[in-house]
Design an enzyme around this catalytic site. Structure first.
Site, PDB file in Angstrom:
ATOM      1  N   HIS A 369       0.834  -1.195   0.000  1.00 27.19           N
ATOM      2  CA  HIS A 369       0.000   0.000   0.000  1.00 27.19           C
ATOM      3  C   HIS A 369       0.879   1.259   0.000  1.00 27.19           C
ATOM      4  CE1 HIS A 369      -3.237  -2.750   0.950  1.00 27.19           C
ATOM      5  NE2 HIS A 369      -4.095  -1.766   0.776  1.00 27.19           N
ATOM      6  N   PRO A 370       0.456   2.283  -0.706  1.00 27.40           N
ATOM      7  CA  PRO A 370       1.243   3.518  -0.754  1.00 27.40           C
ATOM      8  C   PRO A 370       1.044   4.363   0.502  1.00 27.40           C
ATOM      9  CG  PRO A 370      -0.778   3.807  -2.000  1.00 27.40           C
ATOM     10  CD  PRO A 370      -0.756   2.365  -1.532  1.00 27.40           C
ATOM     11  N   SER A 386      -6.369   3.519  -5.776  1.00 33.29           N
ATOM     12  CA  SER A 386      -5.778   4.345  -4.718  1.00 33.29           C
ATOM     13  C   SER A 386      -5.879   5.829  -5.056  1.00 33.29           C
ATOM     14  CB  SER A 386      -4.319   3.950  -4.499  1.00 33.29           C
ATOM     15  OG  SER A 386      -4.225   2.678  -3.888  1.00 33.29           O
ATOM     16  N   ALA A 388      -8.212   7.339  -6.830  1.00 32.10           N
ATOM     17  CA  ALA A 388      -9.593   7.776  -6.614  1.00 32.10           C
ATOM     18  C   ALA A 388      -9.915   7.869  -5.124  1.00 32.10           C
ATOM     19  CB  ALA A 388     -10.552   6.822  -7.315  1.00 32.10           C
ATOM     20  N   PHE A 421       1.124   3.487   7.073  1.00 33.73           N
ATOM     21  CA  PHE A 421      -0.160   3.732   7.724  1.00 33.73           C
ATOM     22  C   PHE A 421      -1.278   3.454   6.719  1.00 33.73           C
ATOM     23  CE2 PHE A 421      -3.726   6.619   8.608  1.00 33.73           C
ATOM     24  CZ  PHE A 421      -4.028   6.248   9.917  1.00 33.73           C
ATOM     25  N   ALA A 424      -9.002   3.065   5.546  1.00 37.78           N
ATOM     26  CA  ALA A 424      -9.987   3.110   4.463  1.00 37.78           C
ATOM     27  C   ALA A 424     -10.418   4.557   4.297  1.00 37.78           C
ATOM     28  CB  ALA A 424     -11.178   2.213   4.777  1.00 37.78           C
ATOM     29  N   VAL A 425      -9.776   5.255   3.378  1.00 37.61           N
ATOM     30  CA  VAL A 425     -10.002   6.697   3.272  1.00 37.61           C
ATOM     31  C   VAL A 425     -11.442   7.030   2.878  1.00 37.61           C
ATOM     32  CG1 VAL A 425      -7.590   7.248   2.811  1.00 37.61           C
ATOM     33  CG2 VAL A 425      -9.112   6.728   0.897  1.00 37.61           C
TER      34      VAL A 425
END
Length: 470
Positions: A369-370, A386, A388, A421, A424-425
């Site tokens: 994950h970035p 990611s 979006a 870190f 779930a944005v």
């Protein structure tokens, strides 16, 4: 993939809108089974007499003999019960489940059915058990039932219900083609589609509870009031659901020799009068409901996840867990079926593969994950998903100070825990993400590893909901 054929989810929490004609709140569908003259009988070439659904408690087949009492009980249905019910319901659209050999022995009754405008569906060739019938024999009996029905009624049946069916019945009927519906199911309050190869067959669920057959079994009704009360309660509950915006179908199953008896017929009439006294009630044949449903809700055309090859499944879902197609590959080893053909069904398969992986493998997923608002985002090198997701939380519109804050938090978090870190944005705002960053950075590694894994699973769920819908 190991396929489990049963559909254990159906329409789930959000059934489709039935959109019954004229905004009806409920569709009431009455079936009258016409079986008299098609039951087990050595006169019909069977090995023994009938023993099912009669007034004789605990009846047993009589091998090689006629059973006079049983025969006369069935004859009551054709001689008296049918006509009583015909007088009661001749102005209501109902469906006949007609056993082909019984219809052939009932020209007067068939004429009366047609005069009333009733739908005459097929109830098979004979009213016998099919569970042990070889597939080729059952297929031949289906073909003969269609032929004889067409000869007797004047047109082929458009609906089918065997009743005492086998596990092959629906597939064999669907393979014949030309049926608006098959009713050998009790699985729902609404029609639904089943696919057999390249054939989509509409299923119109029938009923065992709102059915006068319960007068003929030990754990059933003993008087008409019980039947009437149960029908009214069923109607009231479904009618209320219709008022709330989720109309359903109420199926009622009747038999000439059972509810055609006066004491039971009186209860049926009271129940039907009660239903007819409500606004927004659509009395319809099963064919009318089936044709309406096919127009409003045609068979789905999208490929179903449980029917995909491994290559297709991985191509479709390999990116749901960030840069980790191996999760989709492993998920293909699990048993799946129609219940997994939803966003949460696929999510469950993928999560099982992720949860059963080693800590090192799961760490690899976390590290795939970035950083949030990190260098990859600035360089435009995130995956489309990611990109979006971060944009949805406003992380692509940061001030210089906000970007510096995020980058410092990212660096401190990775230094402490050994992975980025993850949150779930789509569930958050820029402010709540920063708050979570500050709150979680001080956790011990085990706690934070577990939380990061939960967030990875939530991100996957949201991606699948976007892809497949709720």
């Amino acid at each position: 993939m190991q396929r489990y054929p049963r559909d254990m989810i159906g329409y789930g929490a959000n059934p489709p809108k039935a959109n019954w004609p004229k905004g009806a709140k409920i569709a009431v569908q009455i079936v009258l089974n016409y079986e008299e003259g098609g039951e087990n009988n050595i006169l019909h070439g069977d090995k023994a007499s009938e023993a099912f659904l009669s007034e004789i408690t605990g009846a047993q087949p009589w091998p090689g003999q006629r059973h006079w009492n049983m025969e006369s009980i069935y004859e009551y249905g054709s001689r008296a019960g049918f006509w009583r019910l015909h007088r009661m319901m001749k102005d209501i659209p109902i469906t006949i489940y007609g056993v082909a050999t019984a219809l052939a022995r009932a020209p007067e009754q068939v004429a009366a059915m047609k005069d009333a405008g009733w739908e005459i569906a097929s109830h098979g060739l004979k009213w016998v058990e099919h569970k042990d019938m070889p597939e080729d024999e059952e297929r031949a009996q289906i073909l003969e039932a269609i032929r004889l029905h067409t000869e007797v009624v004047g047109e082929p049946p458009k609906g089918w219900y065997t009743g005492r069916c086998s596990n092959n019945t629906i597939r064999l009927v669907a393979e014949q083609g030309g049926f608006d519906y098959v009713a050998d199911s009790y699985a729902d309050d609404l029609p639904y589609w089943m696919r057999f190869g390249d054939i989509d067959q509409l299923i119109m669920p029938y009923t065992m509870d709102c059915n006068d057959m319960r007068f003929g079994i030990q754990a059933g009704y003993t008087n008409g009031d019980q039947f009437e009360s149960y029908l009214k309660d069923s109607f009231d509950y479904l009618y209320a659901e219709g008022i709330e915006g989720s109309p359903k179908m109420l199926s009622i199953g009747l038999h000439c020799r059972i509810v055609g008896r006066p004491g039971r017929a009186a209860a049926l009439k009271r129940a039907l009068d009660y239903m007819a006294g409500h606004d927004g009630v659509w009395f319809a044949t099963r064919q009318q409901i089936a044709q309406h449903w096919a127009r409003e809700h045609p068979a789905p055309t999208a490929q179903r996840p449980s029917e995909m090859s491994q290559d297709d499944f991985v191509a479709a879902f390999g990116g749901i867990f960030e840069h980790s197609p191996w999760i989709a590959e492993r998920a293909c080893a699990y048993e799946s079926g129609p219940t997994h053909d939803t966003a949460r069904g696929v999510h469950n398969l993928l999560c099982r593969a992720f949860r059963s992986a080693s800590d090192e493998e799961r760490l690899g997923v976390l590290n795939a994950h970035p950083d949030l608002a990190g260098k990859l985002a600035a360089a435009g090198r995130l995956t489309a998903e990611s990109t979006a997701e971060q944009a949805g939380a406003g992380l692509d519109m940061l001030t210089d100070d906000e970007r510096a804050t995020f980058q410092k938090l990212n660096a401190d978090y990775v230094a402490r825990h050994g992975f980025p870190f993850i949150i779930a944005v789509k569930d958050n705002t820029k402010a709540s993400i920063l708050d979570a960053f500050h709150r979680r950075i001080g956790n011990d590694r085990a706690t934070e590893f577990a939380e990061a894994c939960r967030q990875v699973e939530r991100i996957a769920e949201l991606r699948l909901l976007d892809k497949l819908g709720a």
